[in-house]
Design an enzyme around this catalytic site. Structure first.
Site, PDB file in Angstrom:
ATOM      1  N   MET A 170      19.512  -4.849  15.239  1.00 39.22           N
ATOM      2  CA  MET A 170      20.101  -4.916  13.887  1.00 39.22           C
ATOM      3  C   MET A 170      20.501  -6.355  13.561  1.00 39.22           C
ATOM      4  O   MET A 170      21.637  -6.662  13.227  1.00 39.22           O
ATOM      5  CB  MET A 170      21.307  -3.971  13.837  1.00 39.22           C
ATOM      6  CG  MET A 170      21.794  -3.629  12.445  1.00 39.22           C
ATOM      7  SD  MET A 170      20.585  -2.742  11.462  1.00 39.22           S
ATOM      8  CE  MET A 170      21.654  -1.592  10.596  1.00 39.22           C
ATOM      9  N   GLY A 171      19.510  -7.268  13.691  1.00 40.01           N
ATOM     10  CA  GLY A 171      19.718  -8.651  13.233  1.00 40.01           C
ATOM     11  C   GLY A 171      19.396  -8.698  11.744  1.00 40.01           C
ATOM     12  O   GLY A 171      19.494  -7.676  11.041  1.00 40.01           O
TER      13      GLY A 171
ATOM     14  N   ILE B 296      16.546  -8.948  10.124  1.00 40.77           N
ATOM     15  CA  ILE B 296      15.435  -8.096   9.656  1.00 40.77           C
ATOM     16  C   ILE B 296      15.841  -6.618   9.724  1.00 40.77           C
ATOM     17  O   ILE B 296      15.621  -5.855   8.779  1.00 40.77           O
ATOM     18  CB  ILE B 296      14.147  -8.348  10.472  1.00 40.77           C
ATOM     19  CG1 ILE B 296      13.761  -9.826  10.398  1.00 40.77           C
ATOM     20  CG2 ILE B 296      13.001  -7.472   9.980  1.00 40.77           C
ATOM     21  CD1 ILE B 296      12.620 -10.245  11.320  1.00 40.77           C
TER      22      ILE B 296
ATOM     23  N   ARG C  61      22.548  -5.155  20.580  1.00 42.41           N
ATOM     24  CA  ARG C  61      23.411  -5.719  21.630  1.00 42.41           C
ATOM     25  C   ARG C  61      24.860  -5.735  21.152  1.00 42.41           C
ATOM     26  O   ARG C  61      25.776  -5.334  21.855  1.00 42.41           O
ATOM     27  CB  ARG C  61      22.996  -7.165  21.913  1.00 42.41           C
ATOM     28  CG  ARG C  61      22.081  -7.328  23.089  1.00 42.41           C
ATOM     29  CD  ARG C  61      21.677  -8.759  23.200  1.00 42.41           C
ATOM     30  NE  ARG C  61      21.372  -9.298  21.855  1.00 42.41           N
ATOM     31  CZ  ARG C  61      20.868 -10.491  21.628  1.00 42.41           C
ATOM     32  NH1 ARG C  61      20.614 -11.282  22.636  1.00 42.41           N
ATOM     33  NH2 ARG C  61      20.595 -10.916  20.415  1.00 42.41           N
TER      34      ARG C  61
ATOM     35  N   ARG D 136       7.433  -7.576  18.633  1.00 41.36           N
ATOM     36  CA  ARG D 136       6.386  -8.164  19.469  1.00 41.36           C
ATOM     37  C   ARG D 136       5.724  -7.037  20.248  1.00 41.36           C
ATOM     38  O   ARG D 136       6.398  -6.072  20.661  1.00 41.36           O
ATOM     39  CB  ARG D 136       6.981  -9.182  20.462  1.00 41.36           C
ATOM     40  CG  ARG D 136       7.408 -10.495  19.837  1.00 41.36           C
ATOM     41  CD  ARG D 136       6.197 -11.326  19.375  1.00 41.36           C
ATOM     42  NE  ARG D 136       6.577 -12.616  18.806  1.00 41.36           N
ATOM     43  CZ  ARG D 136       6.763 -12.858  17.510  1.00 41.36           C
ATOM     44  NH1 ARG D 136       6.608 -11.890  16.619  1.00 41.36           N
ATOM     45  NH2 ARG D 136       7.083 -14.066  17.089  1.00 41.36           N
TER      46      ARG D 136
ATOM     47  N   GLU E  68      -3.134  -9.979  20.685  1.00 42.43           N
ATOM     48  CA  GLU E  68      -3.534  -9.837  19.278  1.00 42.43           C
ATOM     49  C   GLU E  68      -4.806 -10.640  19.048  1.00 42.43           C
ATOM     50  O   GLU E  68      -4.793 -11.838  19.331  1.00 42.43           O
ATOM     51  CB  GLU E  68      -2.426 -10.353  18.351  1.00 42.43           C
ATOM     52  CG  GLU E  68      -1.248  -9.409  18.313  1.00 42.43           C
ATOM     53  CD  GLU E  68      -0.031  -9.978  17.593  1.00 42.43           C
ATOM     54  OE1 GLU E  68      -0.089 -11.134  17.122  1.00 42.43           O
ATOM     55  OE2 GLU E  68       0.986  -9.283  17.521  1.00 42.43           O
TER      56      GLU E  68
ATOM     57  N   HIS F 251      -0.545  -8.416  12.615  1.00 42.32           N
ATOM     58  CA  HIS F 251       0.622  -9.321  12.608  1.00 42.32           C
ATOM     59  C   HIS F 251       0.721 -10.066  11.265  1.00 42.32           C
ATOM     60  O   HIS F 251       0.624 -11.300  11.213  1.00 42.32           O
ATOM     61  CB  HIS F 251       0.526 -10.311  13.776  1.00 42.32           C
ATOM     62  CG  HIS F 251       1.850 -10.922  14.133  1.00 42.32           C
ATOM     63  ND1 HIS F 251       2.186 -11.299  15.402  1.00 42.32           N
ATOM     64  CD2 HIS F 251       2.946 -11.217  13.373  1.00 42.32           C
ATOM     65  CE1 HIS F 251       3.403 -11.816  15.415  1.00 42.32           C
ATOM     66  NE2 HIS F 251       3.890 -11.773  14.185  1.00 42.32           N
TER      67      HIS F 251
HETATM   68  O1  LIG Z   1       8.678 -14.762  12.522  1.00 39.20           O
HETATM   69  C1  LIG Z   1       8.004 -14.335  13.460  1.00 39.20           C
HETATM   70  O2  LIG Z   1       8.385 -14.392  14.630  1.00 39.20           O
HETATM   71  C2  LIG Z   1       6.725 -13.747  13.201  1.00 39.20           C
HETATM   72  O3  LIG Z   1       6.199 -13.058  14.019  1.00 39.20           O
HETATM   73  C3  LIG Z   1       6.090 -14.075  11.910  1.00 39.20           C
HETATM   74  O4  LIG Z   1       4.794 -13.690  11.855  1.00 39.20           O
END
Ligand SMILES: O=C(O)C(=O)CO
Length: 367
Positions: free
Chosen positions: A198-199, A201, A221, A283, A312, A331
């Site tokens: 929950m940062g 984004i 965290r 990721r 990827e 991505h």
């Molecule tokens: O901001 C990031 O880490 C990304 O993966 C952007 O594509």
């Protein structure tokens, strides 16, 4: 007499005007010359930056102007033709999508390097303590990526829930003769969403989900403030397992660290509801992909929607690619013109500050 005096006055006025005009013109020429000289000096004073390729292999063409305004740039391919010649002048490494990799073999060719400026928030590909030990600062682009990435998480969640891609493929298939009633999605409105991470984004995902009347759980965290939680109606799950058991949609938005590598594996997937959907915009390595492929095949969970994989792109024979209940995008979480321009601008601001020895707008400090 009167007339003569008038002629004399007008001649004088004209002489004064034309003298001052020619003075002005001379001054203008002088200042133009100075401006040109200044511009030339500034152009010469531009530092050198090493970037990955332009186009599909690196930076979008449309953002190169932002970098070139402040840096002489050299692409990797050109650089590697003569690293000994180019290396000493490079003061900044400007990375897009983890490339060029800041590996010791490259770093050893860059004795004047002062800063590695990453276009993106994730810096799992960078060894920050090592770079710092070489006197090189590291920066990323937090904040500016959040809205677009949260939008992407919602796009994947909605597309997977409502079978948007399946519907499109049926609609454009020339063999389609009727609207299939079997294409049944799952309801988003009123469902339970679990956000892991929950940062910035994650919080933006919560804000968007509020509009879908979702019940929002999160695991992080650190717990957010009561005000933050109340603003989006999110409840903290101290235990990840509780979030997994209760959620209809699980959205993964954590940074990749040793602690989060393989965070979602067999055990975690088996705790999820068989009707649940996993969305990953963080990721690829955060999810154990072999475990995920098995869970999707066996019906342990309903579906997965992934904007990130490892590697990827996935090898063409990867089991995830042949499953009907997985949706994969390459991505593209931050791929909008507006967002990539903001990212590149912040990346350039960081790189310039690093070259000038000033505090970086968004320096990454080792933990
Ligand atoms: O901001 C990031 O880490 C990304 O993966 C952007 O594509």
């Amino acid at each position: 007499m009167q007339c003569l005096r008038q002629v004399w006055r007008m001649t004088k006025l004209w002489t004064v005007a034309s003298t001052s005009r020619s003075l002005k013109v001379t001054n203008l020429h002088r200042s133009m010359n100075t401006l040109q000289q200044k511009q030339q000096v500034m152009a010469e004073a531009k530092p050198w930056g090493l970037i990955s390729e332009v186009g599909d292999e690196g930076f979008q063409e449309s953002v190169i102007d932002i970098i070139e305004k402040h840096f002489h740039i050299i692409c990797l391919k050109e650089f590697f033709k003569n690293p000994m010649l180019h290396g000493p002048k490079i003061q900044a490494l400007l990375m897009w999508n983890c490339s060029p990799a800041a590996e010791p073999s490259l770093l050893s060719c860059l004795p004047s390097l002062k800063v590695v400026a990453n276009g993106g928030v994730g810096i799992d590909h960078l060894d920050v303590p090592y770079l710092n030990s070489l006197g090189v600062k590291v920066a990323n682009t937090p904040g500016v990526v959040s809205d677009a990435t949260a939008d992407m998480a919602m796009a994947l969640l909605l597309a997977s829930a409502r079978m948007v891609v399946e519907g499109h493929l049926i609609s454009v298939d020339p063999k389609t003769t009727h609207v299939p009633q079997s294409l049944l999605g799952v309801e988003v409105t009123g469902s339970t969403l679990g956000i892991i991470g929950m940062g910035n984004i994650g919080y933006k995902v919560a804000q968007r989900s509020k509009g879908f009347d979702m019940r929002i759980l999160y695991h992080n965290r650190n717990r957010r403030s009561v005000e933050d939680e109340q603003a989006v109606g999110a409840s903290y799950c101290e235990k990840l397992d509780d979030l997994l058991k209760e959620s209809d949609f699980v959205v993964v938005v954590v940074n990749l660290t040793p602690d989060t590598t393989g965070l979602i594996s067999h055990r975690e997937l088996s705790l999820m509801k068989p009707t649940a959907t996993l969305v990953n915009v963080s990721r690829g390595l955060v999810v154990d992909q072999d475990a995920l492929a098995k869970a999707l095949k066996s019906g342990t969970i309903r579906a997965a929607a992934l904007d990130v994989t490892h590697p990827e792109p996935l090898p063409r024979d990867h089991p995830l690619l042949s499953l009907p209940n997985v949706l994969i995008t390459p991505h593209i979480g931050t791929n909008t013109n507006a967002t990539i321009r903001k990212m590149v601008q912040l990346m350039v601001d960081n790189a310039l500050a690093g070259v000038k020895g000033l505090p970086l707008p968004s320096e990454v400090k080792p933990k």
